[in-house]
Design an enzyme around this catalytic site. Sequence first.
Site, PDB file in Angstrom:
ATOM      1  N   GLU A  53      22.710  22.734  22.783  1.00 41.42           N
ATOM      2  CA  GLU A  53      23.797  22.169  23.481  1.00 41.42           C
ATOM      3  C   GLU A  53      24.118  23.162  24.596  1.00 41.42           C
ATOM      4  O   GLU A  53      24.241  24.561  24.136  1.00 41.42           O
ATOM      5  CB  GLU A  53      24.980  21.956  22.716  1.00 41.42           C
ATOM      6  CG  GLU A  53      25.980  21.428  23.534  1.00 41.42           C
ATOM      7  CD  GLU A  53      27.366  20.946  22.775  1.00 41.42           C
ATOM      8  OE1 GLU A  53      28.304  20.472  23.295  1.00 41.42           O
ATOM      9  OE2 GLU A  53      27.364  21.154  21.646  1.00 41.42           O
TER      10      GLU A  53
ATOM     11  N   GLU B 133      29.896  21.727  11.944  1.00 40.11           N
ATOM     12  CA  GLU B 133      28.885  22.222  12.731  1.00 40.11           C
ATOM     13  C   GLU B 133      28.681  23.717  12.356  1.00 40.11           C
ATOM     14  O   GLU B 133      29.603  24.311  12.011  1.00 40.11           O
ATOM     15  CB  GLU B 133      29.146  22.194  14.184  1.00 40.11           C
ATOM     16  CG  GLU B 133      29.518  20.592  14.691  1.00 40.11           C
ATOM     17  CD  GLU B 133      30.196  20.360  16.178  1.00 40.11           C
ATOM     18  OE1 GLU B 133      30.100  21.481  16.790  1.00 40.11           O
ATOM     19  OE2 GLU B 133      30.984  19.596  16.187  1.00 40.11           O
TER      20      GLU B 133
END
Length: 417
Positions: free
Chosen positions: A332, A220
Site C-alpha cells: 500500500e 495489520e
Amino acid sequence: MKMKLLNCLVVLAFLVFVPYSCAARISLRKRVQVEKHLRRLNKVPHESIKSPDGDVIDCIPISQQPAFDHPLLQNHKIQLGPNYHPEGLLDDKKVNSFKSGEGLKPIKQLWHSNGKCAEGTIPVRRTKEEDVLRASSIKNYGKKKKNLNIRRPNSAEPQPDIVTQNGHQHAIAYVDEDKYFGAKATMNVWEPKIQQSNEFSLSQIWVLGGSFDGDLNSIEAGWQVSPDLYGDNNTRLFTYWTSDAYEATGCYNLLCSGFIQINNQIAMGASIFPVSSYHGSQFDITILLWKDPNEGNWWMQFGNSNQVIGYWPASLFSNLADGATLIEWGGEVVNSASDGQHTTTQMGSGHFPGEGFGKASYFRNIQVVDGSNQLRVPKDVKTFTEQSSCYDVQTGKNGQWGTFFYYGGPGRNPKCP
C-alpha cells in the site's frame, strides 16, 4: 492632533502585539500538551539502548507498557504466551533453503548491535517531541488518516478515483470466501523511495472483519517506510489495529493502549536491516497472526516459533470476535498527487512483478488459519490493484514457495502519468 496620533500608535501596537502574544500562548499550550502526551507514552525504563540510527530503545517493565492505559485493560492479567499455536507450521529451515543469486539472508533490528532488554521488560522505541509535532494533531499522532475511502477489493466494483488528495493505492492478493482465524506469510524487505513526507509505503498482512463502514475491525503487521511517523526513511517493523474503520480507535505499534507486548527482543517501530538490494541479496521476514481458540486474543509471531511478540486482547474487537471474513497480503502507498501527477513513491522494490526474484518484491508461502486451528494453503486467491500501470501484482505456485506473488512498482512512469 498629537493625542490622536498617540492613540493610533497605541491601537496599532495592540493589534501587532496581541496576535503574537496569542500565538506564543498557543505554542506554549501545545508544548505542554505534547510533554504530557510524551509522559504517557514514554514509561520509566530499567535501561535505555541507543540505536545506530538515532533511535532510543527503552526497556520498560512488561506490566507498565502503554496497553494498560486502556480502560478495558485496567485489570487485565497478562498472558505470557499463547495457549495454542496453529498446527501445520512450515519448517522455516526447509523453506529458507531456497537460493537464487546470493540467496536469502537473516534479518534483525539495528538496535540489537548495542544491547538487549532483560527478561521481564519489553523494548519500546522512545517517542520524541518532534515525532508528535509532525502529526496534524496530538490526538492523531500514530494513527492513520480518517476517511480512507475503504473498499472491499472486488474487481467487479468501479475503480476508485486514485488521483485524489491522500489517495491510497494497493497491489494485493486476498481471500474472502470463508471464515479465517489467522494468516501467515514471508515477505522480502526493501527501502522504497518516498516522494514527500506525508506519503508512505508499506507491505503487510491485513486480518479484517465487519463491513467496510464504521464497524470495520482490522489487525495489520508488516514493514513500512513513513517519514511523517518516524522522521526518516528507514524500513521499520510495524503493527496497526482499529475497531471502527480507523475513525477513533487503534494506532501504530505501541503509540496508544491496546496491543500487549510480551517479547523482550523485538521493538515495534524499530529499524530492520539489512534490506534487499536489486539483483543482490534478498532479506525477508515471516509474520504469523492468529486467534487463540481459547482466550480469543489475536497473537503475532515474528520469524521463528520462539519470537511471539504479543497479542491484541479479544475485548478490543467486535467483528473479529468470531474470526475474520477477509485476509489481504501485499503493498500500500499514499498517492497525494500534490503536483497534479501520480506520486513517484515506490511500492516494494519499486519494480514491477514481472522482473521476478532478486528484483521485484514478493510474498511467499502465504497461508491462512482455518476453524480447526490448522494452517493451510488458501483457496481462490484473488488479486486487486487500482492501477496496474503504477503498481501491479502477479500470483504463482511452486514446491518450495507454495502460493506466492510478486507485487509493487515505481509509481509515476510513462504509462502512469
